[in-house]
Motif scaffolding. Structure first.
Motif, PDB file in Angstrom:
ATOM      1  N   ALA A   1      34.062  42.678  36.948  1.00  0.00           N
ATOM      2  CA  ALA A   1      33.612  43.728  37.860  1.00  0.00           C
ATOM      3  C   ALA A   1      33.734  45.109  37.222  1.00  0.00           C
ATOM      4  O   ALA A   1      32.847  45.957  37.382  1.00  0.00           O
ATOM      5  N   THR A   2      34.822  45.358  36.500  1.00  0.00           N
ATOM      6  CA  THR A   2      34.979  46.670  35.865  1.00  0.00           C
ATOM      7  C   THR A   2      33.889  46.902  34.830  1.00  0.00           C
ATOM      8  O   THR A   2      33.375  48.024  34.700  1.00  0.00           O
ATOM      9  N   ARG A   3      33.518  45.873  34.093  1.00  0.00           N
ATOM     10  CA  ARG A   3      32.488  46.008  33.068  1.00  0.00           C
ATOM     11  C   ARG A   3      31.119  46.230  33.700  1.00  0.00           C
ATOM     12  O   ARG A   3      30.316  47.024  33.201  1.00  0.00           O
ATOM     13  N   LEU A   4      30.833  45.517  34.776  1.00  0.00           N
ATOM     14  CA  LEU A   4      29.554  45.708  35.459  1.00  0.00           C
ATOM     15  C   LEU A   4      29.443  47.128  35.999  1.00  0.00           C
ATOM     16  O   LEU A   4      28.414  47.791  35.849  1.00  0.00           O
ATOM     17  N   GLU A   5      30.507  47.603  36.623  1.00  0.00           N
ATOM     18  CA  GLU A   5      30.455  48.939  37.203  1.00  0.00           C
ATOM     19  C   GLU A   5      30.478  50.033  36.137  1.00  0.00           C
ATOM     20  O   GLU A   5      30.079  51.176  36.407  1.00  0.00           O
ATOM     21  N   ALA A   6      30.910  49.709  34.940  1.00  0.00           N
ATOM     22  CA  ALA A   6      30.913  50.685  33.850  1.00  0.00           C
ATOM     23  C   ALA A   6      29.539  50.821  33.200  1.00  0.00           C
ATOM     24  O   ALA A   6      29.370  51.626  32.287  1.00  0.00           O
ATOM     25  N   GLY A   7      28.580  50.016  33.653  1.00  0.00           N
ATOM     26  CA  GLY A   7      27.229  50.149  33.134  1.00  0.00           C
ATOM     27  C   GLY A   7      26.676  48.938  32.438  1.00  0.00           C
ATOM     28  O   GLY A   7      25.528  48.951  31.981  1.00  0.00           O
ATOM     29  N   ALA A   8      27.460  47.843  32.363  1.00  0.00           N
ATOM     30  CA  ALA A   8      26.974  46.640  31.703  1.00  0.00           C
ATOM     31  C   ALA A   8      26.018  45.849  32.586  1.00  0.00           C
ATOM     32  O   ALA A   8      25.407  44.878  32.139  1.00  0.00           O
ATOM     33  N   GLY A   9      25.890  46.248  33.824  1.00  0.00           N
ATOM     34  CA  GLY A   9      24.998  45.561  34.752  1.00  0.00           C
ATOM     35  C   GLY A   9      25.055  46.261  36.094  1.00  0.00           C
ATOM     36  O   GLY A   9      25.745  47.271  36.238  1.00  0.00           O
ATOM     37  N   PRO A  10      24.362  45.735  37.091  1.00  0.00           N
ATOM     38  CA  PRO A  10      24.453  46.324  38.427  1.00  0.00           C
ATOM     39  C   PRO A  10      25.851  46.109  39.004  1.00  0.00           C
ATOM     40  O   PRO A  10      26.542  45.164  38.635  1.00  0.00           O
ATOM     41  N   ASP A  11      26.261  46.993  39.895  1.00  0.00           N
ATOM     42  CA  ASP A  11      27.569  46.834  40.524  1.00  0.00           C
ATOM     43  C   ASP A  11      27.645  45.483  41.238  1.00  0.00           C
ATOM     44  O   ASP A  11      26.665  45.056  41.869  1.00  0.00           O
ATOM     45  N   PRO A  12      28.772  44.797  41.164  1.00  0.00           N
ATOM     46  CA  PRO A  12      28.915  43.584  41.971  1.00  0.00           C
ATOM     47  C   PRO A  12      28.877  43.943  43.443  1.00  0.00           C
ATOM     48  O   PRO A  12      29.314  45.029  43.857  1.00  0.00           O
ATOM     49  N   ALA A  13      28.352  43.038  44.245  1.00  0.00           N
ATOM     50  CA  ALA A  13      28.260  43.279  45.684  1.00  0.00           C
ATOM     51  C   ALA A  13      29.603  43.126  46.365  1.00  0.00           C
ATOM     52  O   ALA A  13      29.833  43.675  47.447  1.00  0.00           O
ATOM     53  N   GLY A  14      30.514  42.385  45.744  1.00  0.00           N
ATOM     54  CA  GLY A  14      31.841  42.204  46.312  1.00  0.00           C
ATOM     55  C   GLY A  14      32.707  41.393  45.372  1.00  0.00           C
ATOM     56  O   GLY A  14      32.207  40.589  44.575  1.00  0.00           O
ATOM     57  N   LEU A  15      34.017  41.621  45.451  1.00  0.00           N
ATOM     58  CA  LEU A  15      34.992  40.903  44.640  1.00  0.00           C
ATOM     59  C   LEU A  15      35.957  40.179  45.565  1.00  0.00           C
ATOM     60  O   LEU A  15      36.623  40.806  46.398  1.00  0.00           O
ATOM     61  N   PHE A  16      36.031  38.863  45.429  1.00  0.00           N
ATOM     62  CA  PHE A  16      36.976  38.035  46.177  1.00  0.00           C
ATOM     63  C   PHE A  16      38.007  37.494  45.194  1.00  0.00           C
ATOM     64  O   PHE A  16      37.634  36.839  44.213  1.00  0.00           O
ATOM     65  N   VAL A  17      39.278  37.780  45.438  1.00  0.00           N
ATOM     66  CA  VAL A  17      40.338  37.302  44.545  1.00  0.00           C
ATOM     67  C   VAL A  17      41.300  36.436  45.344  1.00  0.00           C
ATOM     68  O   VAL A  17      41.529  36.671  46.532  1.00  0.00           O
ATOM     69  N   SER A  18      41.872  35.443  44.687  1.00  0.00           N
ATOM     70  CA  SER A  18      42.675  34.448  45.389  1.00  0.00           C
ATOM     71  C   SER A  18      43.886  34.053  44.559  1.00  0.00           C
ATOM     72  O   SER A  18      43.772  33.812  43.357  1.00  0.00           O
ATOM     73  N   GLY A  19      45.050  34.013  45.203  1.00  0.00           N
ATOM     74  CA  GLY A  19      46.243  33.505  44.540  1.00  0.00           C
ATOM     75  C   GLY A  19      46.624  34.259  43.284  1.00  0.00           C
ATOM     76  O   GLY A  19      47.113  33.662  42.331  1.00  0.00           O
ATOM     77  N   GLN A  20      46.437  35.577  43.287  1.00  0.00           N
ATOM     78  CA  GLN A  20      46.697  36.350  42.074  1.00  0.00           C
ATOM     79  C   GLN A  20      47.174  37.755  42.424  1.00  0.00           C
ATOM     80  O   GLN A  20      46.587  38.425  43.272  1.00  0.00           O
ATOM     81  N   LEU A  21      48.251  38.194  41.757  1.00  0.00           N
ATOM     82  CA  LEU A  21      48.712  39.565  41.914  1.00  0.00           C
ATOM     83  C   LEU A  21      47.656  40.535  41.395  1.00  0.00           C
ATOM     84  O   LEU A  21      46.924  40.231  40.448  1.00  0.00           O
ATOM     85  N   ALA A  22      47.587  41.718  42.001  1.00  0.00           N
ATOM     86  CA  ALA A  22      46.689  42.756  41.516  1.00  0.00           C
ATOM     87  C   ALA A  22      47.093  43.145  40.097  1.00  0.00           C
ATOM     88  O   ALA A  22      48.274  43.109  39.749  1.00  0.00           O
ATOM     89  N   PRO A  23      46.127  43.491  39.255  1.00  0.00           N
ATOM     90  CA  PRO A  23      46.421  43.772  37.847  1.00  0.00           C
ATOM     91  C   PRO A  23      47.524  44.797  37.623  1.00  0.00           C
ATOM     92  O   PRO A  23      48.315  44.664  36.693  1.00  0.00           O
ATOM     93  N   HIS A  24      47.604  45.813  38.466  1.00  0.00           N
ATOM     94  CA  HIS A  24      48.626  46.838  38.275  1.00  0.00           C
ATOM     95  C   HIS A  24      49.989  46.422  38.818  1.00  0.00           C
ATOM     96  O   HIS A  24      50.959  47.161  38.668  1.00  0.00           O
TER      97      HIS A  24
END
Length: 254
Positions: A111-134
């Motif tokens: 998603a970060t790469r798409l939003e940085a210009g590698a493609g269109p923005d993703p319409a949504g991000l669903f994450v499961s069973g995982q701590l946030a990166p920070h």
């Protein structure tokens, strides 16, 4: 957007992506990324639960099943770097990303790469069973095979039979250990704040995914954010498949 038509792009798509039920004219696409040691086929049953015009795309990491002869990826960013061009031919319709466990980190990096210009923005991000990166820190321990295997056993990343059956070990363990090592070494010191909506899911019996940790995903978007817990453990999505997919579809239609 101009859809790439190069042989290299479609070759990458063929290696990385599986379409259990191809759709000629989808209204949206749901891209599903598996957990450590997981495979694209784990999501194949989801196709039967999706509306006809929502196309399912499942991701196959190297080093397993039909990619067994390929070297495993060494890091989460390496996987994301390869996936973005593979997804390009399918970015002519809204792309939603779903990732479980390690797949959640990969989905975020895509998603970060798409939003940085590698493609269109993703319409949504669903994450499961995982701590946030920070909120996750790389392991301070040396990531030798014994340490990684112990972590995989303790965390429930795989059926214990994998470790105890010689033939299964030979087929499955290299990819599992590579994936777990990628997760344990992952570090995102200055996380990118996305624009797309983020929804975080977890099983109520997964001790690392308490509400405070789930809501932390909302800090990584300027858009809408939400979280939900289901009955079950880290792999709640197996027993709660119908309910999880229904929730995802409801949020996609909002």
């Amino acid at each position: 957007m101009t859809v790439p038509t190069t042989t290299g792009t479609f070759g990458a798509s063929a290696r990385w992506l599986r379409r259990p039920r191809p759709c000629h004219d989808p209204s949206a696409r749901l891209v599903c990324l598996p957990h450590a040691g997981g495979t694209a086929s784990a999501y194949a049953p989801w196709a039967a639960r999706l509306p006809a015009r929502v196309e399912l795309i499942t991701v196959q990491y190297p080093g397993r099943q039909d990619r067994l002869a390929e070297p495993c990826a060494r890091s989460v960013p390496e996987i994301a770097d390869a996936l973005v061009p593979a997804l390009a031919p399918y970015a002519d319709r809204p792309l939603y990303l779903f990732g479980h466990s390690m797949g959640g980190l990969v989905a975020y990096e895509v998603a970060t790469r798409l939003e940085a210009g590698a493609g269109p923005d993703p319409a949504g991000l669903f994450v499961s069973g995982q701590l946030a990166p920070h909120r996750s820190m790389p392991s301070p321990e040396a990531l030798d095979d014994a340490t990684v295997e112990a972590e995989a056993r303790a965390s429930g990343w795989s059926d214990p039979m994998v470790f105890d059956h010689p033939e299964l070990r030979e087929l499955v363990l290299p990819a599992l250990l590579a994936d777990v090592r990628a997760v344990l070494s992952y570090h995102c010191g200055d996380p990118v704040r996305l624009r797309c909506p983020i929804v975080a899911y977890a099983g109520s019996g997964d001790p690392g995914d308490v509400p405070a940790e789930l809501s932390a995903w909302g800090e990584l978007t300027s858009g809408p954010a939400a979280w939900r817990r289901f009955d079950g453990d880290h792999f709640y999505l197996q027993s709660q498949e119908a309910e999880l997919i229904a929730d995802i579809l409801a949020r996609m239609s909002n």
